[in-house]
Each structure stands twice: as C-alpha cells, then as structure tokens.
Enzyme design. Structure first.
Site, PDB file in Angstrom:
ATOM      1  N   GLU B  59       0.826  -1.214   0.000  1.00 50.00           N
ATOM      2  CA  GLU B  59       0.000   0.000   0.000  1.00 50.00           C
ATOM      3  C   GLU B  59       0.853   1.254   0.000  1.00 50.00           C
ATOM      4  O   GLU B  59       0.563   2.225  -0.692  1.00 50.00           O
ATOM      5  CB  GLU B  59      -0.939   0.001   1.216  1.00 50.00           C
ATOM      6  CG  GLU B  59      -2.146  -0.902   1.078  1.00 50.00           C
ATOM      7  CD  GLU B  59      -1.808  -2.368   1.321  1.00 50.00           C
ATOM      8  OE1 GLU B  59      -0.657  -2.672   1.718  1.00 50.00           O
ATOM      9  OE2 GLU B  59      -2.695  -3.208   1.112  1.00 50.00           O
ATOM     10  N   HIS B 128     -10.823  -6.119   9.170  1.00 50.13           N
ATOM     11  CA  HIS B 128     -11.377  -5.775   7.860  1.00 50.13           C
ATOM     12  C   HIS B 128     -12.670  -4.981   7.974  1.00 50.13           C
ATOM     13  O   HIS B 128     -13.362  -4.807   6.981  1.00 50.13           O
ATOM     14  CB  HIS B 128     -11.691  -7.052   7.065  1.00 50.13           C
ATOM     15  CG  HIS B 128     -10.497  -7.872   6.729  1.00 50.13           C
ATOM     16  ND1 HIS B 128      -9.806  -8.595   7.661  1.00 50.13           N
ATOM     17  CD2 HIS B 128      -9.850  -8.079   5.547  1.00 50.13           C
ATOM     18  CE1 HIS B 128      -8.793  -9.230   7.075  1.00 50.13           C
ATOM     19  NE2 HIS B 128      -8.802  -8.917   5.797  1.00 50.13           N
TER      20      HIS B 128
END
Lengths: 81, 323, 416
Positions: B59, B128
């Site tokens: 990322e 998540h």
C-alpha cells in the site's frame, strides 16, 4: 376655483404629507385630521401647502372651517372667490 | 436504469477512465482479478493496461506512486482494499498527499483520488471491518467523502477527480447490494453540500454511509409515535457542510448524530460540538449521539450486530432526545 | 439435581454418600442419582460442611432442585446445592417483579449511579441490558439541577417575555426541565410560521423590555393651565403665513428644556450604577411614524434655542423622521425625552424611560377644564403633564419640582 380644483389641491398636498392617503376613502364630513391621521405638524404643513398654492392667509382663527374635507373645499372655493 | 451500488461504482469508474485522458486505476488485484470487491471487473479487458494496472501488495508503494503520478500531471485513481489496510499507506497519505501543496508553497498540487472500502456488517472481523474515515477527516489537506446512495456511488468519483487536492472516497462494503433507479446519463454529485434525504420537523438526524440507511429505516417507523425526523446525509466528512445541519437544527431544535465510527473523538463528536457552538440557543434537548460500541468489531454475527448501530437503536435514541 | 444429559428433566435420588456434619471437598462423591439410563454418582464442586440433606432417598425431583445445603468457609449462610449442574450456570439474580439483572448490569448501574428500579428495558419482555443503563445515564444526567430549562426554551421565554421562574421544575424534560413545548403559546411562534419581527418593532421591544426590567419608575402628574400660552400663541401667529407659525408643542419642548436645565438631576444618564449629569440639554422627541413604530430624534442643546429655533428644529426632525432621512447620530445622545399623545385625544401619558436616560416627560391633549383663578371658577385650556423618572437617580420631590417648573414656564410664555 371650482370644488374639484380645491379637492385635487388638497389631495396633492396630502400625497406628500401623508403618503398613501386616498381621499375617496375618507368620510368627507368627519375630521380630516382623524380621517387622514394628521397631527398638528401635518396640519400646519397642509395649511402651508394650500397657502403656497392659493396665497390665502388661512388664519388660525379659520381653522374650524377647514376641519373636514367638505368644509375645507367649501372654504377654499368661497375664499378664492 | 436499475443499478446496485457495486455496478454504480463500476459505472462511475469506467466513465472517469474513458472521459478523463489523464486518469488511470491502480491497486491490488484491480486488473486481472477484477477488484477485490469486483468493482473493476472487466475494465482491464475493455480499457487496457494503460488504464488499469495491478500493483504489488504494498500500500505504501502504490499510494506513493499515485502521489508522484498526480504531482507529475496525471489523475490517478488508487484503490486500497479496505480502510484497515490503508494504515500501511498512512505515511504517504498524511505526510505527503495532505501536506505537499502547503509545504511547496502552492507549487505542487496532488490531484489524487484514493478509493477504499470501509465498514462492518459482513462478519469480516476486526481487521477488515472498521470505519476509520473519521481519522482521515481529522487531516487538513484532504477531502473525505462517503457515498451512501447508489447515485452518489456513481457520481462522486467524477467530482472528486476534478478536485485539485487529494480526495479519499470511502465506499461502504455492506451497501454493495443496495439498488436504485438511475438515469442513463451519469450525474455529477455536489461534494460541497450535505443532502437532506428525508425532510422532517421534530429532530435532525445527522449521519452518513451505513448510518443513513439505519436512520431512514428508523424515520419510517417514528411517525407512528408522532415524531417526524429529518435525515441528513453528510456525504462529505471534510470539510463538513455545517450550514445544512445547523439550518435544520434551527427548525427542529433537536439533533441526533449517527455514525459507524467509534464514539470517542469521532465525526459525531465534531458535529455535536459544532451544533453546541453554533446552535446552542436553538436546542431544546441535549444533542444525542449513536456510534459503534468501543470494541474491535467482533466476528460472531450476533456480537457484530450488537456492536453496530441498528435501526431500533436509532428509534430509541430519537425517543430519548425528543422525550 | 444435576442435569446428567441433554434430555434429562428429572432424576431419582437413590443413595446419600454423606450426611449432615460431614466435611466434603471438591470432587467428593456425595450421592447417587438414577436416570432413565443408569445410576450415576454425583460429585460436589464446593468444599465445606454438609449442613442439611434436602431430598429423601427414593424421591424423584426436577433438574435444578437443591439436594443438600453445604456451608462453605466463605459463604456459610449461602445455601448451596450439590453444584453438580454444569448445564445450568449459577442462576442470575432476580429482582423486582422477577426481572433478571446480570452482574454486569448491576455493576454498571452502581458505577453510574442509575437506579435500576426505575429502568425499563428497551425490549419490555426481555431483560435489562447494560445499554439500557447507559441510555438512562445519558438521558438522566445525575447532575441536572432542578429548575433547568433548555437553551431554546430560554430563548423563546426571553422573546415572549415569559418568566421562566414561574415554570421552574414543572417542565416535561428530565428533572422537570422546561422545554419549548412547556411555554405558553409556544406553537404560535415555533417553526417558520411566525412572521419575522419588524426590526424597528424588535428594537423597541428590546429597549422597552430592558427599561421595565432595570428601571424602577416612579410617576407624577400635574395639570397645567395653558390659557397664557394659548393666548400668547394666538397673538404670535396672527397674520403670519402657516410656515411662520409656532405650535404649542414647541412651547412645551422649550418649557421642558428649561426645566431640565434648572432641575439637572433629571437630565442625564444612569451608567454603571450611578447618575451622570448630561452635558447640555438634548431633548429626545418621540415621533410616531405613519404605519406604526416610532423614532426619537434628538434636538441638541434645546435649552439654548429660542422658541422660533425650537419650532424650526422640531419641524425639521419630524419631517425627516417620517421621510426616513435622519442620520443615526441624530437618534442618540438624548439626556431627557418628551412624548406627546395629546393629539390622539389622550388626556395623559405615562412614558417608559429610554435607558440610560432617567426621565421621560409626557404631554396629554389640550382640554378645557374648570380652573379656579382669583377665587373664581373659569374654563381654561389645560394639559396634563406627567413625569416618569428613574427612582435610582432621583426621588419624587425632585420630580415634583421639575413638573412645577414646567407648569410655571408654560404660564409665563414670555419667559420661554
């Protein structure tokens, strides 16, 4: 001076002193001051305007004759000859 | 045209990639796999590798590459799978994207768009499922938007792309199934204004994202108790369109803030504080707040449901505020 | 009676392995129970002394029925069953009306100072959850003082002139807090239906509200014989065109200006808890506007004008006030105010002081009254002159002197 002329002279002066006044809606035989919501300062202004236009003295002593719309018209017609 | 939230996102993305020559999409699995949430399914095949690029699982690297591309004149659209993973790119977002315009004395703008999913409700557990958009909304230099409707899911990207500064779009994963009838033509969305989704007279519910749907469900039930709730969808969490909710509170004299983030230091805290500052003399009751329980989002279905704000909670909270 | 299988509802005690007075330890076999399948030895999970056997051998009892009482070291008084009941956890404590209160709920309630007896669960048929306790805490802040009112209710009360103290503690909010709905006629002002208040009306409302709230008024009245003034004016105006004539109002203003100079205690302001004398006499003149509302333009240094100039100043400010042509500086700085409702047939008017001034003088209409002059009853034009004054600044005697002065000046118009 005809009554119509006198009347329209008053209407013209009132348009400046008391904007929104409609002569047709006033009771012509009641006190003009009350009908058009005029105080002494307004009445003095009205006399002043009529004096300027006619040259008449419009003395305080004659004030009673100018009390209502009808009497004022009659007074102006008579006084102007 | 009947669209679900996912297809609307895809439609908006496709429209942007086709109509903005400088735009391209990159991220993990956005190309060959079609996107972790299948938002970009088919776009690589249709538009080619110059428009849709898969990146390594880093990322920090691909967000940094996006920042560089934006400074170099492109209009990158970077997809991060979920907001939890965006923390690996937080340094790039906070220290570079949000600051470079300021630190370069206005010489380098960063016209970058980052899309990511947020939110709970699908039993994906504590790594998540969080709603961290409130964190990002704390950062000057970023614009934070959260589409809660199908129309906003389709239209927000185009407006975001026109913004000269970084825009983070938080797509709620539990809303992917909602549907709506949209016109064929894509309609750009005004990101400067909150939207009154339901007018009402007795209380103003200020919310966004999944909270909008819980609030609208509650607002359906409340007339049965003689309560008319106005529901406002913030849409943009930074900068907040306070005019819209302050005007509303001036009419209703009561406010409830509903959010999926945690209560402490959240967006709801900011909104409630503004109402306290700006609308104090209009308030007939303390401002109410509903937020997710202050726990990592649980995996177990009933615990996850218990942690999140449900429509019943909104009804009860409205009742408590209106009295 | 322990549950020794998921389908077991009851069991028969077939043997005791212990008796009263026996010391037992965790894991000891204390009894044998017959189920539909077999005889099973029941072990104990507590340490202590068997105090009492509650079930006789051969008796069939439901699962959960206590079989014996064991006195432990720590909880000697607590009745304990055989405790061989893993399928049934220690039963939650029941409270009022059989309501289930979990330890967590009781702990939260104690910590937050919430009275559990007053709570209703969100689901009326279910147990109380900690969220119910938290909600109660949110909606019933323990620190709420009685007599509270919501900010909106306070604002409305102020706008509507409602005294919140009257409603204190009787409102529909928590602890009797007053909400908007508790105010009288609130429906007529709430929301957007109420027309916006005309700014001039609002300004008058604020000023008059403040005046009556802050200023302890006292009121005096005086009947003034106007024969001299009226006679003087008739002579003065005779033979002059209307534009050169003087109105009685100008004489009245002049009289007030001179009296205010003479009785300076009424000419000035009340500021920060004390009287500040005016520098010069600046007359505020109330001018009613056609269509409602009023203005109070100021005639500066009125004590230094003569009658002619006073008349000129008066007609100037009246004309411009009605035309909307006054400068804002002409609307401030008055040291005393005059109001005159006589032309509307009002006999007397008691004014409301314009803060921070300390007095307002009122003139009624000119009315013929019978007055006694030189021992004879005569009919004279008269006027009722009133004074409303700030009792913090002056007492009635000062006011009386002031009115006497106005009267004597109007009786000698030559001095004006």
């Amino acid at each position: 001076m005809t009554p119509d002329e006198a009347r329209s002279m008053i209407a013209e002066a009132l348009a400046r002193i008391a904007p929104g006044t409609d002569l047709d809606e006033l009771d012509p035989d009641e006190s003009l001051a009350e009908e058009a919501d005029l105080d002494s300062m307004d009445l003095l202004s009205l006399l002043d305007a009529l004096h300027e236009r006619t040259g008449l003295e419009l003395a305080e002593a004659d004030a009673a004759q100018l009390r209502t719309l009808n009497s004022a018209v009659a007074y102006l017609v008579a006084a102007s000859g | 045209m009947k669209l679900d939230y996912r297809a609307a996102l895809r439609d908006g993305l496709r429209h942007a990639l086709i109509n903005e020559p400088r735009a391209f999409l990159m991220g993990e699995d956005v190309g060959a796999y079609g996107g972790c949430f299948a938002v970009s399914l088919g776009l690589l095949e249709e538009l080619g590798e110059n428009k849709v690029r898969d990146t390594p699982l880093s990322e920090s690297a691909f967000v940094g590459a996006g920042i560089g591309a934006a400074m170099g004149g492109l209009r990158p659209i970077v997809e991060i799978m979920t907001v939890n993973f965006s923390l690996l790119a937080l340094d790039q977002i906070m220290n570079n994207a949000a600051t470079l315009l300021h630190m370069s004395g206005g010489q380098f703008a960063v016209p970058l768009v980052i899309r990511m999913t947020t939110g709970a409700g699908r039993q994906l557990a504590a790594q998540h499922s969080h709603s961290l958009e409130g964190w990002y909304a704390h950062i000057p230099g970023l614009r934070i938007v959260a589409p809660a409707t199908v129309a906003d899911a389709r239209g927000m990207l185009w407006t975001a792309l026109a913004d000269p500064d970084p825009v983070l779009i938080f797509e709620h994963a539990a809303l992917f199934g909602i549907t709506d009838d949209l016109p064929e033509e894509l309609e750009p969305v005004d990101l400067d204004r909150a939207a009154v989704r339901r007018p009402g007279t007795d209380i103003t519910i200020v919310t966004y994202g999944s909270g909008l749907h819980r609030s609208l469900e509650a607002a359906e039930v409340l007339p049965g108790e003689g309560i008319s709730a106005e529901v406002i969808d913030l849409r943009t969490l930074r900068p907040l369109d306070s005019d819209t909710y302050l005007e509303s509170v001036a009419r209703t004299h009561r406010a409830l803030v509903v959010e999926e983030g945690w209560r402490t230091g959240g967006i709801g805290a900011e909104v409630a504080a503004q109402i306290g500052e700006e609308a104090f003399w209009d308030l007939d009751a303390p401002v109410g707040r509903l937020a997710t329980a202050e726990v990592p989002i649980p995996y177990a279905q009933h615990l996850e449901a218990a942690a999140l704000v449900q429509a019943d909670d909104v009804v009860a909270a409205v009742r408590a505020v209106v009295g | 009676m322990p549950s020794l299988g998921a389908d077991m509802d009851e069991g028969t005690l077939v043997a005791w392995r212990v008796g009263p007075g026996d010391v037992v330890r965790r894991g000891d076999i204390v009894a044998v129970v017959q189920t539909e399948k077999s005889d099973i030895e029941v072990e104990v999970f507590e340490a202590g002394t068997v105090a009492e056997l509650l079930v006789d051998v051969g008796t069939t009892v439901a699962v959960g029925t206590p079989l014996a009482r064991i006195e432990g070291e720590r909880a000697a008084e607590q009745p304990v069953a055989t405790k061989a009941t893993p399928a049934r956890a220690a039963s939650p404590q029941r409270s009022m009306a059989g309501r289930v209160l979990s330890p967590l709920v009781r702990r939260d309630a104690a910590a937050l100072g919430v009275d559990l007896a007053s709570l209703q669960p969100a689901d009326p048929s279910g147990p109380l959850h900690r969220s119910d306790v938290a909600a109660a805490r949110r909606t019933r802040p323990a620190t709420l003082r009685s007599g509270a009112a919501s900010p909106y209710a306070r604002r409305l009360a102020s706008e509507r002139g409602v005294d919140l103290a009257v409603l204190s503690g009787s409102g529909s909010g928590p602890a009797g807090a007053v909400l908007a709905r508790d105010l009288p006629e609130v429906s007529s002002v709430a929301g957007s239906e109420a027309p916006p208040l005309d700014p001039m009306r609002a300004a008058i409302a604020r000023t008059m509200e403040r005046s009556n709230r802050e200023i302890p008024h006292y009121y005096l009245a005086h009947t003034v014989d106007l024969a001299a003034s009226v006679g003087w004016l008739a002579g003065r105006n005779a033979g002059r065109p209307p534009a050169g004539r003087i109105l009685l109002s100008a004489l009245e203003l002049r009289a007030v200006a001179l009296a205010a100079r003479k009785v300076g205690e009424l000419n000035g302001s009340w500021v920060d808890g004390r009287f500040v004398a005016g520098e010069g006499v600046h007359l505020g003149v109330i001018v009613a506007l056609r269509g409602g509302g009023l203005l109070a333009p100021v005639i500066r240094d009125a004590d230094r004008l003569d009658v002619e100039s006073t008349m000129a100043a008066l007609s100037d400010v009246v004309e411009r006030a009605r035309r909307g042509a006054l400068r804002s500086s002409e609307l401030s700085g008055a040291t005393i105010t005059v109001t005159n409702l006589g032309e509307d047939g009002v006999e007397e008017i008691y004014g409301v002081i314009h803060p921070p001034q300390v007095a307002i003088v009122g003139f009624g209409g000119v009315i013929d009254r019978v007055v006694a002059t030189e021992g004879r009853a005569q009919v004279h034009p008269t006027v009722r002159v009133t004074l409303a004054a700030d009792h913090r600044a002056t007492d009635g005697r000062i006011g009386g002197r002031f009115l006497s002065k106005v009267g004597s000046l109007l009786a000698q118009p030559g001095k004006l």
